[in-house]
Structures are given as structure tokens and as C-alpha cells.
Design a protein around this motif. Structure first.
Motif, PDB file in Angstrom:
ATOM      1  N   ASP A 108       0.804  -1.217   0.000  1.00 46.82           N
ATOM      2  CA  ASP A 108       0.000   0.000   0.000  1.00 46.82           C
ATOM      3  C   ASP A 108       0.843   1.276   0.000  1.00 46.82           C
ATOM      4  O   ASP A 108       0.504   2.253  -0.635  1.00 46.82           O
ATOM      5  CB  ASP A 108      -0.877   0.034   1.265  1.00 46.82           C
ATOM      6  CG  ASP A 108      -1.954  -1.027   1.249  1.00 46.82           C
ATOM      7  OD1 ASP A 108      -2.870  -0.900   0.427  1.00 46.82           O
ATOM      8  OD2 ASP A 108      -1.871  -1.980   2.047  1.00 46.82           O
ATOM      9  N   HIS A 109       1.921   1.260   0.735  1.00 44.71           N
ATOM     10  CA  HIS A 109       2.593   2.514   1.066  1.00 44.71           C
ATOM     11  C   HIS A 109       4.102   2.297   1.169  1.00 44.71           C
ATOM     12  O   HIS A 109       4.541   1.270   1.684  1.00 44.71           O
ATOM     13  CB  HIS A 109       2.032   2.991   2.424  1.00 44.71           C
ATOM     14  CG  HIS A 109       2.594   4.273   2.948  1.00 44.71           C
ATOM     15  ND1 HIS A 109       2.741   4.508   4.296  1.00 44.71           N
ATOM     16  CD2 HIS A 109       3.046   5.387   2.335  1.00 44.71           C
ATOM     17  CE1 HIS A 109       3.248   5.725   4.477  1.00 44.71           C
ATOM     18  NE2 HIS A 109       3.443   6.272   3.304  1.00 44.71           N
ATOM     19  N   VAL A 110       4.864   3.235   0.641  1.00 46.08           N
ATOM     20  CA  VAL A 110       6.318   3.174   0.767  1.00 46.08           C
ATOM     21  C   VAL A 110       6.818   4.421   1.473  1.00 46.08           C
ATOM     22  O   VAL A 110       6.368   5.538   1.174  1.00 46.08           O
ATOM     23  CB  VAL A 110       7.024   3.128  -0.609  1.00 46.08           C
ATOM     24  CG1 VAL A 110       8.529   2.992  -0.429  1.00 46.08           C
ATOM     25  CG2 VAL A 110       6.522   1.991  -1.442  1.00 46.08           C
ATOM     26  N   GLN A 111       7.731   4.237   2.385  1.00 44.96           N
ATOM     27  CA  GLN A 111       8.426   5.363   3.007  1.00 44.96           C
ATOM     28  C   GLN A 111       9.888   5.281   2.627  1.00 44.96           C
ATOM     29  O   GLN A 111      10.539   4.256   2.842  1.00 44.96           O
ATOM     30  CB  GLN A 111       8.309   5.284   4.528  1.00 44.96           C
ATOM     31  CG  GLN A 111       7.075   5.957   5.060  1.00 44.96           C
ATOM     32  CD  GLN A 111       6.986   5.854   6.560  1.00 44.96           C
ATOM     33  OE1 GLN A 111       6.479   4.875   7.073  1.00 44.96           O
ATOM     34  NE2 GLN A 111       7.485   6.847   7.262  1.00 44.96           N
ATOM     35  N   LEU A 112      10.377   6.372   2.053  1.00 42.64           N
ATOM     36  CA  LEU A 112      11.773   6.424   1.609  1.00 42.64           C
ATOM     37  C   LEU A 112      12.435   7.615   2.293  1.00 42.64           C
ATOM     38  O   LEU A 112      11.890   8.715   2.283  1.00 42.64           O
ATOM     39  CB  LEU A 112      11.803   6.590   0.085  1.00 42.64           C
ATOM     40  CG  LEU A 112      13.137   6.820  -0.603  1.00 42.64           C
ATOM     41  CD1 LEU A 112      14.039   5.602  -0.457  1.00 42.64           C
ATOM     42  CD2 LEU A 112      12.926   7.116  -2.086  1.00 42.64           C
ATOM     43  N   ALA A 138      13.104   6.730  -5.891  1.00 41.90           N
ATOM     44  CA  ALA A 138      11.931   7.599  -5.736  1.00 41.90           C
ATOM     45  C   ALA A 138      11.203   7.748  -7.069  1.00 41.90           C
ATOM     46  O   ALA A 138       9.962   7.705  -7.125  1.00 41.90           O
ATOM     47  CB  ALA A 138      12.360   8.964  -5.208  1.00 41.90           C
ATOM     48  N   GLN A 139      11.972   7.902  -8.136  1.00 38.27           N
ATOM     49  CA  GLN A 139      11.356   8.056  -9.453  1.00 38.27           C
ATOM     50  C   GLN A 139      10.600   6.786  -9.857  1.00 38.27           C
ATOM     51  O   GLN A 139       9.521   6.851 -10.450  1.00 38.27           O
ATOM     52  CB  GLN A 139      12.425   8.420 -10.492  1.00 38.27           C
ATOM     53  CG  GLN A 139      12.922   9.855 -10.300  1.00 38.27           C
ATOM     54  CD  GLN A 139      14.239  10.131 -11.005  1.00 38.27           C
ATOM     55  OE1 GLN A 139      14.979   9.194 -11.368  1.00 38.27           O
ATOM     56  NE2 GLN A 139      14.565  11.405 -11.187  1.00 38.27           N
ATOM     57  N   MET A 140      11.169   5.631  -9.507  1.00 40.91           N
ATOM     58  CA  MET A 140      10.480   4.367  -9.815  1.00 40.91           C
ATOM     59  C   MET A 140       9.204   4.234  -8.992  1.00 40.91           C
ATOM     60  O   MET A 140       8.172   3.815  -9.501  1.00 40.91           O
ATOM     61  CB  MET A 140      11.400   3.183  -9.529  1.00 40.91           C
ATOM     62  CG  MET A 140      12.535   3.040 -10.518  1.00 40.91           C
ATOM     63  SD  MET A 140      13.435   1.493 -10.302  1.00 40.91           S
ATOM     64  CE  MET A 140      14.356   1.750  -8.811  1.00 40.91           C
ATOM     65  N   ILE A 141       9.287   4.602  -7.725  1.00 42.25           N
ATOM     66  CA  ILE A 141       8.105   4.501  -6.852  1.00 42.25           C
ATOM     67  C   ILE A 141       6.963   5.322  -7.439  1.00 42.25           C
ATOM     68  O   ILE A 141       5.820   4.883  -7.477  1.00 42.25           O
ATOM     69  CB  ILE A 141       8.424   4.998  -5.420  1.00 42.25           C
ATOM     70  CG1 ILE A 141       9.385   4.028  -4.718  1.00 42.25           C
ATOM     71  CG2 ILE A 141       7.145   5.169  -4.585  1.00 42.25           C
ATOM     72  CD1 ILE A 141       9.969   4.570  -3.412  1.00 42.25           C
ATOM     73  N   ARG A 142       7.318   6.505  -7.927  1.00 43.89           N
ATOM     74  CA  ARG A 142       6.272   7.416  -8.398  1.00 43.89           C
ATOM     75  C   ARG A 142       5.556   6.918  -9.646  1.00 43.89           C
ATOM     76  O   ARG A 142       4.453   7.363  -9.952  1.00 43.89           O
ATOM     77  CB  ARG A 142       6.848   8.816  -8.590  1.00 43.89           C
ATOM     78  CG  ARG A 142       5.847   9.925  -8.673  1.00 43.89           C
ATOM     79  CD  ARG A 142       4.903  10.068  -7.488  1.00 43.89           C
ATOM     80  NE  ARG A 142       4.073   8.880  -7.205  1.00 43.89           N
ATOM     81  CZ  ARG A 142       3.387   8.715  -6.092  1.00 43.89           C
ATOM     82  NH1 ARG A 142       3.417   9.625  -5.138  1.00 43.89           N
ATOM     83  NH2 ARG A 142       2.656   7.621  -5.908  1.00 43.89           N
ATOM     84  N   THR A 143       6.165   5.984 -10.372  1.00 40.56           N
ATOM     85  CA  THR A 143       5.471   5.439 -11.547  1.00 40.56           C
ATOM     86  C   THR A 143       4.472   4.358 -11.129  1.00 40.56           C
ATOM     87  O   THR A 143       3.726   3.872 -11.963  1.00 40.56           O
ATOM     88  CB  THR A 143       6.471   4.810 -12.538  1.00 40.56           C
ATOM     89  OG1 THR A 143       7.112   3.690 -11.898  1.00 40.56           O
ATOM     90  CG2 THR A 143       7.513   5.809 -12.991  1.00 40.56           C
ATOM     91  N   LEU A 146       1.387   3.529  -5.622  1.00 37.20           N
ATOM     92  CA  LEU A 146       1.682   3.367  -4.203  1.00 37.20           C
ATOM     93  C   LEU A 146       1.570   4.716  -3.514  1.00 37.20           C
ATOM     94  O   LEU A 146       1.924   5.736  -4.101  1.00 37.20           O
ATOM     95  CB  LEU A 146       3.121   2.856  -4.018  1.00 37.20           C
ATOM     96  CG  LEU A 146       3.448   1.468  -4.545  1.00 37.20           C
ATOM     97  CD1 LEU A 146       4.961   1.291  -4.651  1.00 37.20           C
ATOM     98  CD2 LEU A 146       2.849   0.399  -3.639  1.00 37.20           C
ATOM     99  N   ALA A 147       1.096   4.724  -2.274  1.00 37.29           N
ATOM    100  CA  ALA A 147       1.185   5.952  -1.479  1.00 37.29           C
ATOM    101  C   ALA A 147       2.659   6.118  -1.124  1.00 37.29           C
ATOM    102  O   ALA A 147       3.336   5.166  -0.775  1.00 37.29           O
ATOM    103  CB  ALA A 147       0.331   5.842  -0.233  1.00 37.29           C
ATOM    104  N   PHE A 148       3.146   7.350  -1.243  1.00 35.42           N
ATOM    105  CA  PHE A 148       4.588   7.585  -1.141  1.00 35.42           C
ATOM    106  C   PHE A 148       4.874   8.682  -0.120  1.00 35.42           C
ATOM    107  O   PHE A 148       4.493   9.832  -0.299  1.00 35.42           O
ATOM    108  CB  PHE A 148       5.104   7.960  -2.532  1.00 35.42           C
ATOM    109  CG  PHE A 148       6.564   8.330  -2.611  1.00 35.42           C
ATOM    110  CD1 PHE A 148       7.488   7.865  -1.680  1.00 35.42           C
ATOM    111  CD2 PHE A 148       7.012   9.150  -3.646  1.00 35.42           C
ATOM    112  CE1 PHE A 148       8.838   8.205  -1.762  1.00 35.42           C
ATOM    113  CE2 PHE A 148       8.355   9.497  -3.748  1.00 35.42           C
ATOM    114  CZ  PHE A 148       9.264   9.036  -2.798  1.00 35.42           C
ATOM    115  N   THR A 149       5.534   8.287   0.952  1.00 35.33           N
ATOM    116  CA  THR A 149       5.994   9.259   1.940  1.00 35.33           C
ATOM    117  C   THR A 149       7.497   9.396   1.842  1.00 35.33           C
ATOM    118  O   THR A 149       8.218   8.395   1.774  1.00 35.33           O
ATOM    119  CB  THR A 149       5.632   8.803   3.377  1.00 35.33           C
ATOM    120  OG1 THR A 149       4.218   8.825   3.530  1.00 35.33           O
ATOM    121  CG2 THR A 149       6.249   9.740   4.421  1.00 35.33           C
TER     122      THR A 149
END
Lengths: 359, 91
Positions: A108-112, A138-143, A146-149
Motif C-alpha cells: 500500500d505505502h512506501v516510506q523512503l 523515488a522516481q520508480m516509486i512514483r510510476t 503506491l502511497a509515497f511518503t
């Protein structure tokens, strides 16, 4: 006895192995070695027990959780059981394929976390060349859906670049930015001489954060964690001891918080020996500071005790040498002066070298 | 923020989801969870990013013809504001 609710969250420290060596890592100084890590079936069982207890959130963390080959399998299992799954990652060593697999498994969610806005110092605090890899991650997560913190950790040496760090987070498309002053536990406690900010820095950061919140209010959520040593009242650590969070370390020990092992009087039960629910309800370590019976003055007679629960037990242990004392950062604590000394000593003598996190 | 609330379009934040257990519904979100009672579920399901508050109210009135329209209006708007405050919904 009031009814004991299950914790809202289970923090699963899958491993203490990590490609980074951050100078403010909150992991304990004595970390669990690879050989002692729980097996995949053991983690699957822990997750299953957590869901049955009514736990809602699973935080997969470490160390670097993706170093475990079973992180996708564990995520899938948790999601299937209805748990909200959060991956807390350094972003190093996570390739696109792994992220996609995690996403497909129902993450559901990633924290980086980021160490700084500029590469050289970011790598210095991380003890390795991590910064550019994090940006790629971060760029991969954004594609992915996923909720991204994005977590920004601030301290005396990087706080002057807070604006740039917020700008970087915006560029990378975070849904939420968590800006946290370093908390002085684990490795951060060792390095606090270089990490504690000045009062002027703290005030300036507050203004920057207020402005950013205002400017970004409809776009990005910003959460802020205050620096402990400057607070008037202590933080409601972990939302109360044994109240909302249960942490399982890589070896299976169940802890009320990340750094509970600094309290020598506590003994920790292991999920390899007892069911999760039994540990939550009956273990001495969870019951030690549960509720208010353990409190001394000024906490026991304080109207804030239901808000901040006396603050942090580990901090009381580390600064006052007594885990049952009022958190020494509290302005009502008779130990407050010693915290002030800590701050002044830190300001007066800045160590020239870092103590890096090593397993 | 200046336009009236009825014209605004509520949307669940990214990866915020309802989880229905045998006994109750829980709204799971990145930073926490909210227990959802009764018709709260309907309101959340309508926060799909296409319907305005006005349209959500109209749908609710259709679904609950036995409830007074003014009561629906007051309660639903209050609930939407709570969801926004808890950061489950943007509008």
C-alpha cells in the motif's frame, strides 16, 4: 482491568542488515546478526497471528527490509489477510522489478528516507554513496500506484538546507513529507554532539515548515517531529507504552519500541516461544510501563499524563538512569537541567568524526 | 478553499481503502485507521473524485429516503469534514 485493545500496528524489523551506515540510525547498538533472523515460515506465522489479533498496519522495516528475499511473499500474505502494508526502505538495492513485484503483491505505502538535498553530505551521513540511488528509487516509486511518503531527517549539519530538501521531495512527487528532527536513540545517541541543533536553527526550521505547510496544503501533506531536547513537554512516545505498537526484531524478540533494549530491567519474550497475543497481554516488558501505575511524581499527579504518558521510557533510562522517571526533557522534570547541559556540551564541543552504524 | 463546500469534489487519498471485517468496517490509510460505522461506508464509497459534495448528498438522500434530508446533509458534511481532518479525503 480495562479491556486490552490489540496494537494498531506491528513493526516488523525483518533484518538489521543495511547497505547504509547512517550516523543517526535508531537501530540498537547491539544488532541481530543474519544467523539469528526469523525464517520465512516464522514471519508468515507472525503476520497471520497479527491479523487475527486485529492489528491493522504492518510496517516492514529493518535495516533494509528488501534485503530479505521473502519481502514480496510476506507483503502478499499480509495484504491477503487485510493488513495495510507499509515498506520503510533506504531505497538502496531495490530495483524496479522488486518494486513492481511488491506493488503486485498488494503493497500500500512506501516510506523512503533522504539524508540531505546535496549528494556529498547526504552520502557522508549515510556512510555510503546512496543519494543518487535513492533519487532513482523515488522516481520508480512514483510510476507505481503506491502511497509515497518521503522522510527527511534533520539535524545541526543539514538543517540549513531544509528548504532544498522540501523542494527535492516536491520534485520527486511525494504524497506526504515527514520531516523529523533526529531522535537521540541508538547510533544517534552516540553522535548527538554533532547532531543536536541550536535553538536558532530549531526556530528557523519551524518557520520554514509552517510556510511549506501553508504553501502545499492542498498538494502534499507535511508531518513534523519536534526535536526532543528543546520541547517543553515530552512526546507521547509510541502513543503510550504497550498501547498501540508492537515491534518484532529480526531475531523474533517482541519489543514495546525500537530502543527498549536500553532498559536493563526488561526481559523480552520471543515469537519463537510464545504466541503474539500472549506476549502482548502478559509479557512483563509490555506490562512494565503500561497504564499509569508505574508513574512517579511529577507524572503521577500531572494532568498531562493521559496525553504524553510520561514521555519516553528509554530517554528516561538514557538521561536519568531510571526508566520509571519522568522523561527528562519535560520542563517539570527535576532532571531538565541535565538535558540543558547535554545541549550546551554538544554546542561547545563538536566532535570531528562520526560513529557510523555497523552490524 | 473559497468555493462553497457543496461544489467541492471529495476524493479518497491515494491508497486509502476500506477493509470490511466480519464485525465492522475500517478505513485504512498510510498514517492510521478509522472505524467506520453505519452509512459512513456509503459516504466513503462516493468520495471517488468525480462527484461533488452536492451530488454525494443527492445520492445519499436517494439511498436513505426514510431519513430527513436536512439530517443527511448535516451529518454527511460533518463526516466529510472529519475525513478531511483525519486526512483520509481531500476536497
Amino acid at each position: 482491568m480495562p479491556i486490552l485493545n490489540p496494537p494498531a500496528s506491528l513493526v516488523a524489523e525483518l533484518t538489521h542488515r543495511c547497505p547504509l551506515h547512517c550516523v543517526y540510525c535508531s537501530n540498537p547498538i547491539e544488532m541481530a546478526k543474519r544467523e539469528s533472523e526469523l525464517t520465512t515460515p516464522q514471519w508468515l506465522d507472525v503476520i497471520e497471528q497479527a491479523a487475527k489479533m486485529g492489528i491493522l498496519h504492518l510496517h516492514l522495516t529493518g535495516g533494509e527490509p528488501t534485503l530479505r528475499d521473502d519481502v514480496v511473499e510476506l507483503t502478499r500474505h499480509a495484504r491477503k489477510l487485510g493488513l495495510y502494508t507499509n515498506l520503510i526502505t533506504s531505497g538502496v538495492g531495490v530495483n524496479e522489478d522488486k518494486l513492481k513485484q511488491l506493488c503486485d503483491a498488494g503493497l500500500d505505502h512506501v516510506q523512503l528516507s533522504f539524508q540531505d538535498s546535496q549528494e556529498i553530505t547526504a552520502n557522508e551521513y549515510a556512510g555510503t554513496k546512496a543519494h543518487l540511488l535513492k533519487i532513482k528509487t523515488a522516481q520508480m516509486i512514483r510510476t507505481l500506484p503506491l502511497a509515497f511518503t518521503l522522510n527527511i531527517v534533520i539535524h545541526r549539519e543539514n538543517i540549513s538546507r531544509l528548504n532544498e530538501m522540501i523542494a527535492l521531495s516536491e520534485t520527486l512527487g511525494a504524497d506526504r513529507i515527514e520531516i523529523a528532527h533526529v531522535q537521540y536513540y541508538g547510533w544517534a545517541f552516540k553522535n548527538r554532539g554533532r547532531l543536536i541543533p541550536t535553538l536558532e536553527q530549531v526556530k528557523e526550521a519551524n518557520t520554514i515548515i509552517q510556510n511549506a505547510k501553508e504553501r502545499l496544503k492542498d498538494k502534499v501533506r507535511i508531518d513534523f517531529v519536534l526535536p526532543d531536547y528543546y520541547a517543553k513537554f515530552p512526546k507521547p512516545c509510541m502513543g503510550g507504552w504497550g498501547k498501540t505498537v508492537m515491534l518484532i526484531d529480526p531475531a523474533g524478540r517482541a519489543l514495546p519500541c525500537h530502543s527498549a533494549m536500553v532498559i536493563p530491567e526488561l526481559e523480552f519474550d520471543s515469537v519463537t516461544e510464545k504466541p503474539l497475543q500472549e506476549i502482548w497481554a502478559n509479557s512483563t516488558s509490555f506490562n512494565q510501563f503500561r497504564g499509569e501505575a508505574w508513574m512517579k511524581e511529577p507524572c503521577s499527579g500531572c494532568e498531562r499524563k493521559t496525553q504524553d504518558f510520561g514521555g519516553c521510557r528509554c530517554q528516561a533510562q538514557m538521561l536519568a538512569g531510571d526508566a520509571s522517571a519522568t522523561d527528562p526533557v519535560c520542563s517539570l522534570s527535576n532532571q531538565r537541567a541535565s538535558v540543558q547541559n547535554e545541549v550546551e556540551t554538544a554546542m561547545a564541543s563538536t566532535p570531528t568524526s562520526w560513529t557510523y552504524r555497523t552490524l | 478553499m473559497s468555493e462553497p463546500i457543496h461544489a467541492r469534489i471529495p476524493k479518497l487519498i491515494r491508497n486509502c481503502r476500506l477493509n470490511q471485517t466480519s464485525t465492522d468496517a475500517v478505513l485504512l490509510m498510510p498514517e492510521g485507521a478509522l472505524k467506520i460505522k453505519g452509512s459512513g461506508k456509503d459516504v466513503i464509497e462516493l468520495c471517488n473524485g468525480t462527484l461533488s459534495v452536492q451530488e454525494i448528498l443527492a445520492q445519499l438522500k436517494k439511498r436513505y429516503p426514510q431519513v430527513k434530508a436536512t439530517q443527511i446533509e448535516i451529518e454527511a458534511i460533518e463526516f466529510l469534514k472529519l475525513l478531511r481532518e483525519k486526512r483520509a479525503v481531500d476536497f
